[in-house]
Design a protein around this motif. Structure first.
Motif, PDB file in Angstrom:
ATOM      1  N   LYS A   1      47.104  32.919  50.354  1.00 32.72           N
ATOM      2  CA  LYS A   1      48.106  33.903  50.120  1.00 32.72           C
ATOM      3  C   LYS A   1      47.877  34.661  48.978  1.00 32.72           C
ATOM      4  N   THR A   2      47.399  33.911  47.981  1.00 37.99           N
ATOM      5  CA  THR A   2      47.042  34.663  46.758  1.00 37.99           C
ATOM      6  C   THR A   2      46.161  35.792  46.948  1.00 37.99           C
ATOM      7  N   GLY A   3      45.081  35.499  47.581  1.00 42.73           N
ATOM      8  CA  GLY A   3      44.061  36.714  47.957  1.00 42.73           C
ATOM      9  C   GLY A   3      44.910  37.950  48.877  1.00 42.73           C
TER      10      GLY A   3
ATOM     11  N   GLY B   1      52.055  41.270  32.720  1.00 40.19           N
ATOM     12  CA  GLY B   1      50.715  40.636  32.279  1.00 40.19           C
ATOM     13  C   GLY B   1      49.849  40.344  33.149  1.00 40.19           C
ATOM     14  N   TYR B   2      49.669  41.373  34.107  1.00 36.03           N
ATOM     15  CA  TYR B   2      48.872  40.788  35.463  1.00 36.03           C
ATOM     16  C   TYR B   2      47.504  40.328  35.144  1.00 36.03           C
ATOM     17  N   ASP B   3      46.948  39.074  35.313  1.00 26.93           N
ATOM     18  CA  ASP B   3      45.806  38.443  35.335  1.00 26.93           C
ATOM     19  C   ASP B   3      45.388  37.905  33.623  1.00 26.93           C
ATOM     20  N   VAL B   4      46.610  38.400  32.810  1.00 30.41           N
ATOM     21  CA  VAL B   4      46.372  38.203  31.342  1.00 30.41           C
ATOM     22  C   VAL B   4      47.211  37.341  30.747  1.00 30.41           C
TER      23      VAL B   4
ATOM     24  N   SER C   1      56.755  34.933  39.917  1.00 33.47           N
ATOM     25  CA  SER C   1      55.959  33.966  39.117  1.00 33.47           C
ATOM     26  C   SER C   1      54.702  34.130  39.970  1.00 33.47           C
ATOM     27  N   GLY C   2      53.715  34.341  39.025  1.00 39.09           N
ATOM     28  CA  GLY C   2      52.071  34.382  39.895  1.00 39.09           C
ATOM     29  C   GLY C   2      52.252  35.410  40.757  1.00 39.09           C
ATOM     30  N   ALA C   3      51.482  34.861  41.810  1.00 40.88           N
ATOM     31  CA  ALA C   3      51.310  36.112  43.223  1.00 40.88           C
ATOM     32  C   ALA C   3      52.594  35.781  44.047  1.00 40.88           C
ATOM     33  N   GLY C   4      53.532  35.034  43.527  1.00 42.11           N
ATOM     34  CA  GLY C   4      54.764  34.681  44.250  1.00 42.11           C
ATOM     35  C   GLY C   4      54.407  33.774  45.269  1.00 42.11           C
TER      36      GLY C   4
ATOM     37  N   ALA D   1      54.990  46.264  44.237  1.00 42.95           N
ATOM     38  CA  ALA D   1      53.982  46.014  45.391  1.00 42.95           C
ATOM     39  C   ALA D   1      54.170  44.795  46.070  1.00 42.95           C
ATOM     40  N   ARG D   2      54.138  43.472  45.427  1.00 44.62           N
ATOM     41  CA  ARG D   2      54.440  42.185  45.857  1.00 44.62           C
ATOM     42  C   ARG D   2      55.808  41.972  46.325  1.00 44.62           C
ATOM     43  N   SER D   3      56.893  42.560  45.797  1.00 44.92           N
ATOM     44  CA  SER D   3      58.111  42.315  46.233  1.00 44.92           C
ATOM     45  C   SER D   3      58.250  42.437  47.873  1.00 44.92           C
TER      46      SER D   3
ATOM     47  N   SER E   1      53.268  29.732  35.320  1.00 45.79           N
ATOM     48  CA  SER E   1      53.707  31.009  36.176  1.00 45.79           C
ATOM     49  C   SER E   1      52.915  32.186  35.343  1.00 45.79           C
ATOM     50  N   ALA E   2      52.000  32.811  36.134  1.00 49.27           N
ATOM     51  CA  ALA E   2      51.172  33.864  35.617  1.00 49.27           C
ATOM     52  C   ALA E   2      51.664  35.065  35.688  1.00 49.27           C
ATOM     53  N   ASN E   3      51.155  36.211  34.974  1.00 52.39           N
ATOM     54  CA  ASN E   3      51.335  37.620  34.716  1.00 52.39           C
ATOM     55  C   ASN E   3      52.787  37.750  34.022  1.00 52.39           C
ATOM     56  N   LEU E   4      53.882  36.668  34.279  1.00 47.93           N
ATOM     57  CA  LEU E   4      55.135  37.085  33.381  1.00 47.93           C
ATOM     58  C   LEU E   4      55.592  38.561  33.391  1.00 47.93           C
TER      59      LEU E   4
ATOM     60  N   ALA F   1      47.966  38.448  48.421  1.00 49.21           N
ATOM     61  CA  ALA F   1      49.007  39.200  47.364  1.00 49.21           C
ATOM     62  C   ALA F   1      48.075  39.777  46.615  1.00 49.21           C
ATOM     63  N   ARG F   2      46.924  39.908  46.292  1.00 52.58           N
ATOM     64  CA  ARG F   2      46.114  40.657  45.496  1.00 52.58           C
ATOM     65  C   ARG F   2      45.723  41.869  46.143  1.00 52.58           C
ATOM     66  N   SER F   3      45.435  41.801  47.554  1.00 47.83           N
ATOM     67  CA  SER F   3      44.872  42.981  48.333  1.00 47.83           C
ATOM     68  C   SER F   3      46.002  44.032  48.365  1.00 47.83           C
TER      69      SER F   3
ATOM     70  N   ALA G   1      37.943  35.445  40.015  1.00 42.83           N
ATOM     71  CA  ALA G   1      37.999  34.168  39.011  1.00 42.83           C
ATOM     72  C   ALA G   1      38.997  34.742  37.825  1.00 42.83           C
ATOM     73  N   HIS G   2      40.121  35.002  38.478  1.00 45.28           N
ATOM     74  CA  HIS G   2      41.124  35.411  37.350  1.00 45.28           C
ATOM     75  C   HIS G   2      41.686  34.067  36.605  1.00 45.28           C
ATOM     76  N   ALA G   3      41.771  34.248  35.071  1.00 45.73           N
ATOM     77  CA  ALA G   3      41.809  32.862  34.341  1.00 45.73           C
ATOM     78  C   ALA G   3      43.257  32.414  33.713  1.00 45.73           C
ATOM     79  N   ASP G   4      44.151  33.504  34.091  1.00 53.76           N
ATOM     80  CA  ASP G   4      45.548  33.105  33.457  1.00 53.76           C
ATOM     81  C   ASP G   4      46.137  32.001  33.788  1.00 53.76           C
ATOM     82  N   ASN G   5      46.323  31.712  35.094  1.00 51.60           N
ATOM     83  CA  ASN G   5      46.921  30.274  35.386  1.00 51.60           C
ATOM     84  C   ASN G   5      46.010  28.992  34.832  1.00 51.60           C
ATOM     85  N   VAL G   6      44.723  29.201  34.758  1.00 50.27           N
ATOM     86  CA  VAL G   6      43.739  28.192  34.498  1.00 50.27           C
ATOM     87  C   VAL G   6      43.774  27.930  33.069  1.00 50.27           C
TER      88      VAL G   6
HETATM   89  N1  HSE Z   1      47.208  36.825  38.291  1.00 52.36           N
HETATM   90  C1  HSE Z   1      47.091  36.103  39.559  1.00 52.36           C
HETATM   91  C2  HSE Z   1      47.649  36.977  40.400  1.00 52.36           C
HETATM   92  C3  HSE Z   1      47.821  34.864  39.468  1.00 52.36           C
HETATM   93  O1  HSE Z   1      48.766  37.511  40.220  1.00 52.36           O
HETATM   94  O2  HSE Z   1      47.036  37.227  41.580  1.00 52.36           O
HETATM   95  C4  HSE Z   1      47.786  34.192  40.967  1.00 52.36           C
HETATM   96  O3  HSE Z   1      48.453  32.854  40.903  1.00 52.36           O
END
Ligand code: HSE
Length: 295
Positions: free
Chosen positions: A176-178, A17-20, A254-257, A228-230, A11-14, A180-182, A130-135
């Protein structure tokens, strides 16, 4: 002969902590196998979930790891256990397992930073960033924090807390992640940044000390990304309300949802709320997972 590695979901962001920040957990696992070849390509995908052979995070991650380690090429077999498109670090798990498998095949190791940067190339291929949190979480395990400039990966040992991921199974678009980032703003107000930095520090303190009440508050200290993502998540408000009524002390995406991460309980109630609004949902109680390893 195939050489295989597995890597956990995350689970990214928590929350703040977006992208961190990201936490590796034992909800699901991917296994990636490699064997020497002239050309690097994904030759088969098996397991519970379908993902493309060409635009596959394992491919770009393996190519980058091979480049850094001086290897030639590999055929890649992805066994997909982490559901894609649910905010559970699916592409990250394949990428992290691919890097570990290449290291095992060549009998050489990358530094943690190089390994995570290689795996992040997989994320770039799939989501455009190239977000590196999940990896980082899938590769190293436990709780991680990433800094980008300069690039550093910090790993923390985590204490026991009660955590759930609840996942709705409605249709989500490819990429979907792209998407959810946009929807995120390009700029944030200083006071929002201050809240997020404080929240991220609190998440680390809470997870490393096992302070569930602090964690519950900290994951909600995000005035920017979560609101924004909700809007992309069906029945978000109702589900969060039901989770809290059922004992969740804190809830975030969790992450980008669209999966939600719950602290302290409320998973059954969240699942029921999604089903009342016509979306099938499941949940898992999760524990922090170790990083990628040989199978
Ligand atoms: N930090 C990334 C995001 C995780 O929220 O877009 C995507 O899984």
């Amino acid at each position: 002969m195939w050489v295989c590695a597995r890597a956990p979901s995350s689970s990214a962001n928590l929350g703040p902590g977006y992208d961190v920040l990201a936490l590796a957990h034992d909800a699901y696992f991917d296994v990636v196998c490699v064997r020497p070849s002239e050309e690097t390509r994904v030759v088969k995908v098996t397991g519970e979930w379908k993902v493309p052979l060409e635009r596959n995070s394992a491919l770009a991650a393996a190519e980058e790891a091979l480049k850094r380690l001086g290897g030639k090429g590999v055929e890649i077999w992805v066994h997909k256990g982490v559901p894609p498109g649910r905010g559970l670090g699916s592409s990250g798990a394949s990428a992290a397992a691919a890097v570990k498998a290449v290291e095992l095949l060549l009998g050489k190791s990358l530094s943690p930073e190089e390994a995570v940067m290689s795996a992040a190339e997989g994320e770039r291929l799939v989501s455009g960033a190239a977000h590196a949190d999940n990896v980082a979480a899938s590769y190293l395990g436990g709780l991680v924090a990433v800094t980008y400039d300069p690039f550093k990966v910090l790993k923390f040992e985590v204490a026991e807390v009660e955590l759930y991921v609840v996942t709705p199974w409605h249709e989500v678009p490819e990429g979907k992640t792209g998407a959810a980032r946009s929807v995120l703003p390009e700029e944030v107000k200083l006071r929002d940044a201050v809240k997020m930095v404080g929240g991220a520090a609190a998440v680390i303190k809470a997870l490393t000390s096992g302070d569930e009440d602090l964690l519950a508050k900290a994951i909600e200290m995000d005035p920017v990304v979560t609101p924004a993502r909700s809007k992309l998540i069906p029945c978000f408000e109702e589900v969060v309300k039901a989770a809290k009524g059922g004992g969740a002390k804190g809830v975030t995406i969790s992450g980008a949802g669209p999966s939600l991460l719950l602290v302290g309980g409320g998973a059954e109630e969240a699942k029921a709320a999604w089903e009342r609004c016509g979306v099938k949902a499941t949940y898992k109680k999760v524990k922090p997972a170790r990083g990628s390893s040989a199978v």
